[in-house]
Enzyme design. Sequence first.
Site, PDB file in Angstrom:
ATOM      1  N   MET A   1       0.755  -1.189   0.115  1.00  0.00           N
ATOM      2  CA  MET A   1       0.168   0.029  -0.183  1.00  0.00           C
ATOM      3  C   MET A   1       0.831   1.128   0.050  1.00  0.00           C
ATOM      4  O   MET A   1       1.759   1.239   0.591  1.00  0.00           O
ATOM      5  CB  MET A   1      -0.772  -0.107   1.118  1.00  0.00           C
ATOM      6  CG  MET A   1      -1.689  -1.328   1.360  1.00  0.00           C
ATOM      7  SD  MET A   1      -2.692  -1.178   2.965  1.00  0.00           S
ATOM      8  CE  MET A   1      -1.339  -1.161   4.154  1.00  0.00           C
ATOM      9  N   CYS A   2       0.410   2.100  -0.871  1.00  0.00           N
ATOM     10  CA  CYS A   2       1.020   3.422  -0.845  1.00  0.00           C
ATOM     11  C   CYS A   2       2.277   3.756  -1.654  1.00  0.00           C
ATOM     12  O   CYS A   2       2.982   2.742  -1.797  1.00  0.00           O
ATOM     13  CB  CYS A   2       1.603   4.115   0.485  1.00  0.00           C
ATOM     14  SG  CYS A   2      -0.085   4.049   1.681  1.00  0.00           S
ATOM     15  N   THR A   3       2.495   4.825  -2.175  1.00  0.00           N
ATOM     16  CA  THR A   3       3.883   4.996  -3.109  1.00  0.00           C
ATOM     17  C   THR A   3       4.359   6.448  -2.834  1.00  0.00           C
ATOM     18  O   THR A   3       3.380   7.390  -2.645  1.00  0.00           O
ATOM     19  CB  THR A   3       3.610   4.934  -4.428  1.00  0.00           C
ATOM     20  OG1 THR A   3       3.060   3.638  -4.834  1.00  0.00           O
ATOM     21  CG2 THR A   3       4.751   5.125  -5.288  1.00  0.00           C
ATOM     22  N   ASP A  21      -2.853   4.268  -0.009  1.00  0.00           N
ATOM     23  CA  ASP A  21      -3.498   3.224  -0.578  1.00  0.00           C
ATOM     24  C   ASP A  21      -4.080   2.459   0.737  1.00  0.00           C
ATOM     25  O   ASP A  21      -3.071   2.118   1.634  1.00  0.00           O
ATOM     26  CB  ASP A  21      -2.797   2.299  -1.552  1.00  0.00           C
ATOM     27  CG  ASP A  21      -2.272   2.782  -2.645  1.00  0.00           C
ATOM     28  OD1 ASP A  21      -2.779   3.801  -3.071  1.00  0.00           O
ATOM     29  OD2 ASP A  21      -0.837   2.375  -2.938  1.00  0.00           O
TER      30      ASP A  21
END
Length: 359
Positions: A1-3, A21
């Site tokens: 999750m996440c960027t 995310d």
Amino acid sequence: MCTRVVWSDANGSVIVGRNMDFHMDLLTNLWKYPRGIERTDGVQGNLRWRAKYGSVVATAFDLIATDGMNEEGFAGHILWLAESDYGKPEASATQLSQAVWLQYYLDNFATVAEAVEWTTQSQVEIAQLFDPTGHLVPTLHLAINDATGDSAIIEYTDGKPSVYHSRDYKVMTNSPTYDKQLELVKVYQGLGGDQPLPGSTLASDRFARALFYVDHQVQPKTQVDAIAAMFSIIRNAAQPFRTPEPGKPDASQTIWQVVLDLTNKRYVFESTTRPGMVWVDFDEVSFNEGTKSLRLDLVSRLALEGGLAGDVSHRFTDVGELASDALATGVRALEFVAEKQDAFEAIKKDVQALVGKKK
């Protein structure tokens, strides 16, 4: 999750993008915190401080700092890392609960170098919280960056911080740990290898795409061009709304994204669940000591039609005494959970044992 992505040479500006995310709404609002706020570590209360710098922070449930930037152009971003292992913090150790981990850095540091030095010297340990969204414990790592373009990633896999510090560390996603991620990405075209860029939502694939596109940007002519370019990069690394895959009950999806101009101090927020884009210009906000902590209500005021849009620097409001008391109670509840880690872990094992017997 996440960027998270850092573009350190955007025609004289440092531009950062980040996707949040998650599998459900985090009821995220923006908060303006002034200098001089007194805080504690959220665990034993041994670490206490007064904020040196004011900040704008994106929260989860108005309780947990997940993303933000301070008035010096130092920014931080909490992302998920499944491999995290915080160990069992010693009572005498310098500790921070996950709820205030990011906030401590925003309150106290102007540069990544300062933050890395303190992290290394203090060997700060992280106390986990129970996740109020239904998972037992969040496993997180922290990315930090500043207005000089410097960057660092802080991870815990054996109870102690591993710090990856370099201007070259432009992208962070999730699994695997950062050292392994740096090796995996080398197989792709434009990044050292000959394989085509991957297209899935896997963390390693998002890492490759984000790194490729930030390394292959033309110089923007304006700040708007730079912000638009960064949004295009993080949207390429976003996760779509979708049904969960077999064996995975939760499908992470991009619920919001932010782009930060660390040089010109602008924080841009875009929701995917409440479509709308807003931004805060730090020059228009007072971070003076003695001013109030203020909230920008994104949960109820962002909307596709008739909601907040554009410059919202002057739209933050006082939540009032009643709401402040309720939030303080929530913070104390998080601190209680952090203090009772061992007891909750024992309960967790007992429950798992009972479930296993029923099977």
